[in-house]
Structure formats: C-alpha cells, structure tokens
Write an enzyme that holds these catalytic residues in place. Structure first.
Site, PDB file in Angstrom:
ATOM      1  N   GLY A 174       0.699  -1.203   0.289  1.00  0.00           N
ATOM      2  CA  GLY A 174      -0.036  -0.136   0.045  1.00  0.00           C
ATOM      3  C   GLY A 174       0.789   1.275  -0.151  1.00  0.00           C
TER       4      GLY A 174
ATOM      5  CD  GLU B  53       9.778   1.453   9.039  1.00  0.00           C
ATOM      6  OE1 GLU B  53       9.774   0.954  10.145  1.00  0.00           O
ATOM      7  OE2 GLU B  53      10.395   1.337   8.183  1.00  0.00           O
TER       8      GLU B  53
END
Lengths: 339, 722, 198
Positions: B475, B673
C-alpha cells in the site's frame, strides 16, 4: 457457531408461536449483536426466527402527542424521522452517536434494547463471567474495568449497558410493548431492565418468549429542548465511557421540568431521578446543576480504576444542563461551552 | 506549496516520470474490487483451516480430544503436536534472526503464552471449520504465569538487538550535577498492534512437486527462504506469491498461518487456506512491546545539552528475545558531553513482540522529544530553537558524518507554514468554547538504508518493457514508484512499463521493511535498466523473446561508506482539549520531511500523512491491555483496540524539502516510517501547551486528562478528586 | 415459511436466491453463512473484504436495498429478497462510478483493502445526505433547521464506520467531497494547501 434452523416470520403471532415452541430459539432482528455473539460463541441458538419482515416498521404519532415506534424500525429510520427530530431531538442525537451508518441501517429498535454488554470478559468465552456462565465469577471486578459501572452494580457483575438510544428513551419515559403466547403486555423502560444483584444473567423483565413489538414515547414537551452528549475514547464508532440525555424546560429562570438519564455508568440506562428532584422547581443555575449531579452521583460506588467516571459524569451533567438552560437553542458539538 | 521535489531530476534528462504525481498502477483494480488479495484467490477443492489457540498463559497440552471433532460434518483433519509434520526450528531466517516462535507450532506440548497455536482444524467449509475448532477440547496442565510489565522489574537485562544494547561516553552524574537545568522523567507507551485491515491469509498447495503458497507478506523471497528452511526443502521447490497486500507495518513475515497451511496441504494433498481471525491476530501477528523509558537531560541555561540518558525497557516472550530499541533514537538525534543509552528487556509469558512501523523510533521519539519539550519549558527557550542549538555535526555516538541532516531546514519550513512564530509559549491560555487549545512540535528521524536486491528488466519486441522483482507493495505505492524509476532509467514514458512484483520466482530482493524497500528495489531496477538501455543503444533490434538484463546490487550496497544515514522531519500539531470531559482532538498537523528524493508525490504524501495519522492514533487511542489474571488481552478486537477513525483526523498535511541522497542512484532515502516518528510527542507537547499538564503515558485517554486536570485548575470541575 | 413443530427436524440449510448487482444466484447455503462469505466463497465476488468479521471495521460494507450494511453480520439466508450491491456492481461497464474515480484520482487509499467498503459507504453517505439525514456532528438535528451542509466534518463522521489503518482518511474525505460535488474536500481551515497535483 453451531448449526441452526432459520425461519422468517410474517406475522407477530406466528413469530411468538415459533419461539414459544423452542426454548433454544432466538428472534433475529438486524443481527448486529446476535450474529456477532454467535460468532464468538456467547450465543448458541438452535433456531433463529427472523422478525425483520414483521409489520412493525412504522413510526406513528399517538393521539396524545407522543410517538409509537415499531420494534423493527431501524436505528437509521428512527434517527432520521422528522417527528423524532422535532419532538425528541436528543433521541436522534443518541441514535446517531451509536455505532456506524452501516450498523444503524441494520440494527432495530427492539434489538437495540436487548443488546448485550460489551464487557470484554463477557464476550471472551475462554474465561469466566457471571453474566455468561452464572457462578463462574467476575474477572472485571479485579481486572480491566476502567469503562465499567459506577452505579447499581454488584459484586457479581460490573458491566455497563452499551446502548445510546436507550439512554434517551429512558429519559423520556418510554414504554416497551411486547407480545407473548399469552397475549400482549407493556413495561415502562424504567422497569424493563432488572437490577444486577446476584443474577446478572437475567437482564430484562420480559416474560420468556416475549417479542418486543414497539416502544411508545409519551408526550414530553420539555424534550423538544433536549440534548444527548457522549464521551468516548475516539471521536466516533466507539462505545461511550459516559453519556447524558437531558431535557430542560426553564421558564423565568426556574426549572419547570427536567429529564435526565445517564449512559455507560450502569447495567442499564440510568434514569437520574435524584438529580431531577433537585432540578425541578429550582433556579436554573450552575449551583443547582452541580447539586443535581452530586445528588445523583452520591450513590456512585466506583471501582479501583474507574473513579474518573464520577468526575466525568458530574462535569457532563453540568455541561449539558448549562447548555440547555442557555439563551440559545440546543447547540451543536462545535458550540458547546463547558462553563 | 513546496515544489522542490521536482527539481532533483538529472539535468541531462528530458522531463521524466520521477517527481511528478501518478495515480497507482493498480488503482483501477483496487477501486473496482478486482485486485485479488491472498484470501481472494479461488481454488477448486480448497479446504479451510481454522487455528485453535491456547486458553492458558503457560503450561503444557495434556491431551487433544480429536475424535468427536473428526466426526463432525465436513471435518477433514485435526493437526496438533501429536500428529503434525515435523519442522526444523533451529535456524536463522533471512532477517538474520530465528523466525517467530509460533512458526514452530505443533512440535511439542509447551504453551509459552496465551493464544499459542495448539491445533488446526481443516474442513470443507469455513463454517464447518470454525464450529469444529470451537468445539475441539484441548486439555492443559496450567502453570503459574507472569505477564506483569513495569519499569521496576528486577529481572530486566540489557540486550543487543540489531544495535548494541548500551552506548556510553562521559560521566553522566558529573554532567547532570553541573547542569543548570535538569529533566528527569519516566515515559510509558502501551502494547500496540499493527492492525492492518487485511488479516494474515495463506493458501498452500503442492503443484507438480513444488510447494506453491499464495500469501500476504512483506517479502516473497523472505517467506520462501524461511518456509524452505522450516520444511527442509530446496528453496527452488518453494514458490511464494504475494501480489496485493492489505497492509503489513512489520507484521507480515513468516507466521503460524503459512506453516499450518503447508502442513495441512501436505497431509491432505489438496489446497488449504488458513486465515487468522481478527482476534487471533492479537496473539499470532506480533505487536509492539510496551515500553517504560527514563530520560534524563542536563543542560546549561542556554539549553546546550551536557548530559543525555535514555534508558528503555521492553518486554519479550519466554521463547524469543526481541528488542524494541527505543533508546536508539538518542544515538542519532542529540549529542551531550555525557551520553548514555540502554535498551533492556524482560522476559514474560506473553506472545513475541516484533517490528511495528518505526520500531524503536516511534516509542523512543515520544519519550525523547517530550523530554526536549520539557527542557525547553524549563530553560524558557523555544522548543525549535532548543533543537537547533543541539543539532549535532556528527553522529553523537558513532562520530560518523551524516549523509544529509536537514532537520533544521524542516523545522524552519514547518514553523513558517504552521505559523509557529505567533505562538505564545505559555500554557493554558487559549480557549475556543469548551476547548483549550495548544500547539506542539517534535523532531523525527528514521534510518535510511538499502538491502541487496535482484531485478530483471526485459525489453519486449513491441517496444514495452517488463520489470520483474520480488518487491511487495503493502500500500506504499512501491509498484507505481518502481514503474516511474524504471521509466526514467530507460528513458521512456511510464505507460511503457509493465510491473510484475510479489513472486519469489523473480529472485532475491529486499523486503518491504525498514523504509528500505523502494530504495533497494529502485537501485536494482536502475542497474538493470541502465545496462539494458546501453545494450539497446548498441543494437535497436529486439528479438521476439525480448532482451532481458538481470541485476544484483549486493556488491554495490555493501560498498556504501559508513555514515549516519537517516531521514528527518519536523512534526507540528494543534490540539483541543476539553478539560471537563478529558476529550482530546487533533485539529491540524503538519509534517515537513527531509527524506530523500520523492518519486511519486501523490503516493508519498499519502504514506507520510498515513504515518502521521498513526501518530495521532498512538498518542490518543491505541492500547492493548493485558489481564494479569488470565494472561490474555482484554478486548482483543477492533472495538476494544481503538485505531483512529475518520472523525479523529482533521487536517493533516505532509510535505518535504529538497533532500536527495547523493549516494543513492535515484536519490531515495525512504518514507515508510519517518511519518509516525515524533508525531505522538508533538501531540503530547501540544496537550501540555493547551492544559499546562505533561502527559507522559500513552495513550492520552480522557480519564487520564480528566484526572490530571489543568495547571491552573480551572474548568475541571474538581478533576483531582477521583 | 410454515412453523416447524420440532426443533430437531429444523433444517440447517436453505436453498435461496440472492440478487447481487442485478443478477440472481440460486444456491444452497448453510444458515451460518454470512452474506460476506456467500459473496466471497460461493459467488467469487471477492471485492467485498473481510477485515474483522465482527462489524468493527466496515471493510465488508455493501448496499442492501440501496442502504449500506456490513455483510459480515448479515446472514445470507436473511438477505433473500433483497437487492445486494457490491463494489463489483458500482462501475457501469468501463465507466467508473464518480466515487471510484475520485478515490483513484485523489489517492483515497493505500493498501486498498478497506477501499471497496469505503467506496460502498461513500456512495451511501452521499445519498443519505441528499435525503436530509443528520449525523452525530450536525449542529441542529431538528427538521426545521434544514439539511446540514456536507462539510468535511460531516463526511468524517459519516465515514467513520470504515476504518483505514493506512491512514488515508484525508484523501478519502476529499474524494467523497469531490464525488458529492461539494467544496468540503478542499484543504482549508487556515493552513496552506498542499493539494496533490493529481
């Protein structure tokens, strides 16, 4: 989930007869709670009697200015109905504060009243729970209970009732109608849920096999000026950690009529009669509202880790009453002032 | 709007695809429902496996009463430790560590934690499998368990993970004593779960002597390699495919479901699908350990750090040592004359934690960046200025140079756009109706690395190009980004590129993890495409079978010089707090990142914003609660474990500054992240600014806000009395 | 159906006809089969996703008689006689539904797993709003107050029954607003716009 039979009832007497013939049968409404509980193994019916096709899907005004709401009316249709929104706006607000748009399209009024607690110990069949298995114990009392009851609980069960709709209905003196094989009956919502005591598995005063056919709201002029507020741990799609349904009729600075019910604090929607007694006839000011909240919460018996709920409910009661007593119409979420 | 992302093209090239917004290659499949995820692929003769998990937190399985269940309609098999195929559990996987202990399921009678897999029921239909699994009686000899995590555990010990457990320089106590201002505080973060929307699912079957696994994972060759080792197979005899993945966040490696599916497919010789239920995921899918962190900062009056100590404790299981390296963030962010960081663990009777989006940095930044804010308050210095004053020239612990550290530029740009200059630093002053308002900021960083990968690029006879690489698009937009990279490397428009990913037959490749996937894969594709382009330049003729070039970046990646390589960012948040109810709402967030060259601004923005929303969720909502009595989680589902819903997310914006990595062929650093890092601290700092009260324990729940009250004590209705 | 006097003789399967995306499918189902599993495992309509199987995530959202519902808590046998619309029934031939197109253009998703449910939900949200339904954030729910404008805040609340763990909410709201033809999706409220150049 065990195998089960399925029948779709087409009339009320047929539905009642089907259930009467089989003690292991359950009525199926929208299924949003029952099917979930069947998946988790809490409910294991041998037969489902689908009542969604019954002609109980109408909302009609009563002659005295109240409303009669059929048991299979969906939460969405209840919330959207113009008469509900006009006469009991807090009921619409309460329904809309619950679950999600999808679930409200499925869930019925009757099913909402009969939904089970969301106490995580109740829904986890691998552990004990007095409500699920009488006598097995209540791990919540010593465990994770920061969202459990502060009012009316017992050593046997500290779970709360999850309904939002029921809180508003309780505030407005709703009466539940039902049908049994022996004929029809009625129960005021105030008497509908049984005290917890040492029988937390017995939740309602409905006779065995009874089918809820509807809910009647009496005329409550004050309800036209009413408000439901819900606090939860995210902004939407979560159960309440505390909620308040309130209606206030203030004239010349004096409270003429007050209706107050609390959610997520007890095993049932909690009608705050002690608070109402303080409010009625008193000056509509901060001191009265605080005293009313204190009068109701004097009975609170918080658990080691949910004492915050006493503060939360006091603040919420005062905030909602203050808002309702204000010079303007009931305000929306963006305009609330907690002063 | 910052448009610097488009300025990093190689000047000699015509306008390329990289740097301009492209909708996803597979977008149409996703919005029409035709994208097939692991549990969506039909097979004739498919059987359904349902895992049975332990209901005790420690002990032994004394018996499994299979006979009644085998009589139930549709039931084909019950696998358990008494009859399951044997596997080899004694190896280090492709990630260099032993696989998750639950992949060694059904090998013995030990139960090391609640929710340990003890049996698999296989049946013709999912309904039959579920009922049989729920009916199966498993008897246990239970033993006393210990699941209580706290900072006071005497049995905690320092443990190296992928970084040393302890770093130390200078005399901490001496520098603290010499400091004009000291902050000494404990911060905690709870157990958090990945909770990706797609549950783990795998279908296994034997196909012409090969094991074929349709899976949802973060690395097809990773799962292939580890499955082969586990079942003592030649890696070539195992094929793992994972075309579409419904989120991973660190959880989707080799887990119990693939192993159980392979066992059952082997025993039954027919395709078997095993899907974790949502509740099972809370025991089997890994999670982020809770942390208890103590941060001590000592500074001169002007905010210059003299002492920095960051000590982090996490839990791990009794059967695996996992370190959540939260103290590692301090090794990158700030220097001090005395500098000490420690990562410690304690072993408990709980499931094994694992990597979850920004492992270490996410909880570590909450503690460290909250402490910096406390220091700024005590020093009377603006929080951004404090960070600028302590921005190190070199790695505080390593002494290595930074391969780009544009943190201060992120703060400057973010401050300008957020309106930081107008901020009154005093807390508890702003009100909007029932809401107290506050703003906060925090820094973000995440390691920027690359892993060896192989890729094949084929020039087809029709003028198109086919890229094959065992990449995973969780994704992230990797599939689309790689197509853009390939297009530019080949000098052709992106619509001439055909992407094939998620198949272990494509050869070894980096996993989608550590924010390293897209960079590592882009490197390999760039290398192969570059060589292919040279070959095509020599001879334009493409034979019918095409021309294929294969690349392997192992040597190139290893040749990277030792440096401090990180993405950076500045997080800003504005919150509203109702002191009467304890409700906290994030009104707006802005993140400005220096995270390498941005390949596809459309999907990169989504990914960074998604990380920031994880930060909102971490700050306000997420918390898995373990019951001491049972040893299991309470409310292990998506109603009990709250992730942010749409209504929790107002205006969240992410943008970036120009920050290409000159040592990467494409200039990439990685963005998976860094978006979550610092976000929870920025929100907690904003809650302090709103209320004057520090919240050092996540999540910042209504009850905690209510009980903490406000510094001025107004409007709480007596919040401290409960 | 006629009442059955003996519970033990009650059949636990039924043959029924499901009407899905305008097509009728006759199949024999175990009564335990949810509409979600019937769609996925029996009709190969796997666009409808199973995220939690407990009504707690919204990934399995479909339209039942035009209204959104979670198919994981809907028994297939109880869906007989109702019109089921799934994500596979949204596009007309090759032309995407405006909601689908908006999700695609504005990147209203990442992993895509919650997306079919989000899109089904969004289609219904636009219709619910057009029908004048208030929401939990509607300032004044009384009918005399008139229908609420479909602001970003209204969309957020109405779409909250569909969890997205990737955190695509911001662009989901923009996509719903674009498809609904309101201005609610545009970044506003005081901060600078960083609207994607899709």
């Amino acid at each position: 989930m065990r195998e089960f039979g399925y029948q779709r009832a087409t009339d009320v007497s047929g539905a009642v007869a089907l259930l009467d013939a089989d003690p292991h049968a359950r009525f199926l409404g929208g299924g949003t709670n029952l099917v979930d509980l069947m998946k988790s193994g809490v409910e294991r019916p041998a037969r489902l009697v689908d009542v969604t096709a019954l002609p109980l899907d109408r909302i009609e005004p009563t002659d005295d200015g109240g409303l009669r709401i059929g048991a299979t009316v969906t939460n969405s249709d209840l919330a959207a109905h113009p008469l509900v929104r006009h006469r009991y706006p807090a009921l619409t607000q309460a329904v809309l504060a619950g679950a999600s748009g999808q679930l409200r399209n499925m869930a019925t009024v009757g099913g909402n009243l009969l939904q089970r607690t969301r106490c995580a110990y109740f829904t986890d069949v691998t552990g004990p729970c007095n409500k699920r298995e009488p006598g097995s114990g209540c791990p919540a009392a010593r465990g994770e209970h920061h969202n459990h009851a502060i009012l009316g609980a017992s050593d046997h069960c500290v779970a709360v009732h999850p309904s939002d709709m029921g809180v508003a209905l309780t505030a407005f003196d709703a009466v539940v109608s039902y049908e049994t094989a022996d004929g029809p009956g009625e129960l005021p919502l105030a008497d509908f849920y049984l005290p917890v005591g040492d029988t937390p598995h017995r939740e309602t005063a409905l006779p065995p096999g009874a089918l809820i056919t509807g809910v009647t709201l009496p005329p409550v002029p004050a309800a036209a000026h009413s408000r439901y507020r819900k606090v939860r741990e995210r902004a939407s799609y979560a159960f309440a950690i505390g909620s308040v349904a309130a209606a206030l009729d203030v004239r010349d600075g004096v409270v003429r009529d007050a209706r107050l019910a609390l959610g997520a604090v007890a095993s049932r929607p909690w009608r705050a009669r002690a608070a109402e007694r303080v409010l009625t006839g008193a000056a509509a000011d901060a001191a009265t509202f605080g005293a009313a909240a204190d009068a109701e919460l004097a009975a609170a018996r918080p658990l080691p880790r949910n004492g915050y709920k006493v503060t939360l409910m006091r603040n919420l009661i005062v905030a909602v009453l203050t808002e309702l007593a204000g010079p303007t119409r009931p305000a929306g979420p963006a305009q609330e002032a907690a002063r | 709007m910052t448009t610097t992302t488009t300025s990093t093209r190689t000047p000699a090239e015509p306008k390329g695809s990289v740097g301009s917004a492209h909708t996803r290659v597979e977008g149409r499949d996703k919005v029409t429902g035709t994208a097939r995820y692991a549990g969506d692929i039909p097979f004739a003769d498919l059987a359904y496996g349902w895992l049975v998990l332990s209901t005790v937190a420690r002990g032994r399985v004394s018996s499994v009463e299979t006979a009644p269940v085998l009589e139930m309609p549709g039931v084909l098999e019950v696998l358990h430790h008494g009859n399951a195929p044997r596997v080899d559990r004694d190896f280090n996987g492709l990630m260099g560590v032993p696989p998750d202990p639950t992949t060694g399921l059904f090998q013995d009678d030990r139960v090391p934690h609640m929710g340990w897999p003890v049996a698999l029921v296989v049946a013709e239909t999912p309904e039959q499998a579920r009922e049989a699994a729920e009916t199966l009686v498993v008897n246990y000899e239970a033993e006393p368990h210990d699941v209580d995590f706290s900072g006071a555990r005497p049995d905690a010990y320092a443990l190296d993970g992928h970084m040393p457990a302890v770093t130390e320089k200078g005399d901490l106590e001496e520098q603290l004593a010499a400091s004009a201002v000291v902050v000494d505080a404990e911060y905690t973060t709870p157990e958090e779960h990945h909770s990706m929307m797609e549950p783990h699912a795998a279908t296994a079957r034997w196909d012409g002597g090969r094991l074929d696994v349709l899976d949802s994972n973060q690395g097809a060759t990773w799962v292939q390699n580890d499955l082969a080792k586990l079942f003592s197979l030649d890696p070539g005899a195992v094929r793992v495919r994972s075309e579409h993945i419904g989120g991973g966040f660190g959880s989707k490696g080799l887990r119990a479901h693939q192993v159980a599916a392979v066992m059952a497919a082997t025993v039954l010789q027919r395709p078997v699908r095993v899907t974790m239920t949502r509740r099972q995921m809370f025991s089997l899918a890994g999670y982020r350990s809770p942390t208890t962190q103590r941060v001590r900062l000592g500074a001169d009056a002007d905010g210059r750090l003299r002492a920095l100590e960051h000590d982090s404790l996490n839990l791990t299981s009794s059967v695996h040592e996992y370190v959540e390296p939260s103290a590692g963030v301090a090794r990158v962010m700030y220097d001090a004359d005395a500098h000490r960081t420690v990562n410690r663990v304690v072993r408990l009777d709980v499931p094994t934690p694992t990597w979850m989006r920004a492992p270490g940095e996410a909880p570590g930044s909450f503690a460290l960046e909250s402490a910096l804010d406390e220091l700024a308050e005590k020093c009377g210095i603006d929080p951004i200025e404090l960070r600028v004053r302590n921005d190190p020239e070199r790695g505080p612990v390593s002494g290595l140079p930074f391969a780009g550290r544009n943190l201060v530029a992120c703060f400057r740009e973010g401050a300008r756009r957020f309106g930081w200059a107008d901020r009154d630093p005093r807390p508890g002053l702003r009100r909007d109706g029932r809401w107290l308002l506050g703003t906060g900021t925090a820094a973000a960083s995440f390691f920027a690395g690359a892993g060896p990968s192989t890729a094949r690029v084929t020039a087809e006879a029709d003028g198109t190009f086919t890229v094959r690489i065992a990449a995973s698009d969780l994704g992230t937009g990797a599939r689309t980004a790689l197509a853009l990279v390939a297009a530019d490397a080949l000098g052709v428009p992106a619509d001439r590129i055909r992407m094939h990913i998620g198949d272990s037959d494509f050869g070894p490749a980096m996993i989608a993890g550590g924010s390293m996937g897209t960079r590592s894969w882009a490197w390999a594709i760039t290398a192969a495409a570059g060589e292919l382009r040279e070959r095509l330049a020599l001879s334009g003729d493409v034979p019918p079978e095409g021309i294929t070039v294969r690349s392997d970046t192992t040597e190139a990646v290893r040749a990277l010089a030792q440096k401090e390589r990180h993405s950076f960012g500045a997080q800003f948040a504005e919150v509203a707090v109702d002191p009467a109810t304890g409700e906290v709402r994030v009104r707006r967030m802005l993140g400005i990142f220096a995270a390498g060259r941005i390949i596809n601004p459309l999907t990169a923005r989504s990914q960074l914003v998604g990380g920031m929303i994880w930060g909102i969720s971490m700050a306000l909502h997420e918390e898995a609660v373990r019951d001491s009595g049972s040893g299991g989680l309470v409310g292990a589902d998506l109603a009990g474990y709250h992730v942010a819903a749409n209504a929790d997310v107002a205006l969240v914006e992410a943008d970036w500054i120009d920050d290409p990595d000159p040592e990467d062929p494409v200039g990439i650093k990685g963005i998976g992240e860094v978006g979550i890092v610092g976000a929870a601290a920025a929100i907690a700092n904003a809650v302090w600014h709103a209320t004057g009260v520090r919240h050092r324990h996540l999540p910042i729940r209504p009850d905690r806000v209510l009980l903490a009250g406000t510094a001025t004590g107004t409007d709480t209705g007596g919040g401290a009395d409960a | 159906m006629a009442p059955s006097p003996s519970p033990s003789s009650t059949p636990t399967r039924s043959t029924l006809t499901l009407r899905v995306n305008g097509e009728e499918h006759t199949l024999s189902v175990d009564h335990r089969t949810t509409l979600l599993d019937a769609l996925r495992e029996r009709l190969d309509l796997t666009g409808t996703k199973k995220g939690c199987d407990q009504g707690q995530c919204g990934a399995c959202t479909v339209l039942l008689d035009g209204r959104r519902a979670v198919s994981c808590l809907q028994l297939a046998v109880a869906a007989e006689g109702r019109e089921v619309t799934t994500i596979e029934g949204m596009a007309e031939d090759d032309r995407l539904h405006p909601v689908q197109q908006a999700f695609l253009d504005l990147d209203g998703y990442q992993c895509g797993y919650c997306t079919p449910g989000q899109i089904c939900s969004a289609v219904a949200v636009i219709e619910e709003h057009a029908a004048g339904w208030p929401s939990a954030v509607t300032e004044d729910v009384r009918p005399e107050a008139g229908p609420p404008p479909l602001t970003a805040e209204e969309i957020r609340e109405r779409m909250s029954g569909n969890l997205c763990r990737c955190g695509a909410y911001v662009s989901i709201v923009q996509a719903v607003a674009r498809a609904a033809g309101t201005g609610a999706g545009r970044p506003a409220e005081g901060a600078e716009s960083t609207e994607a150049a899709a």
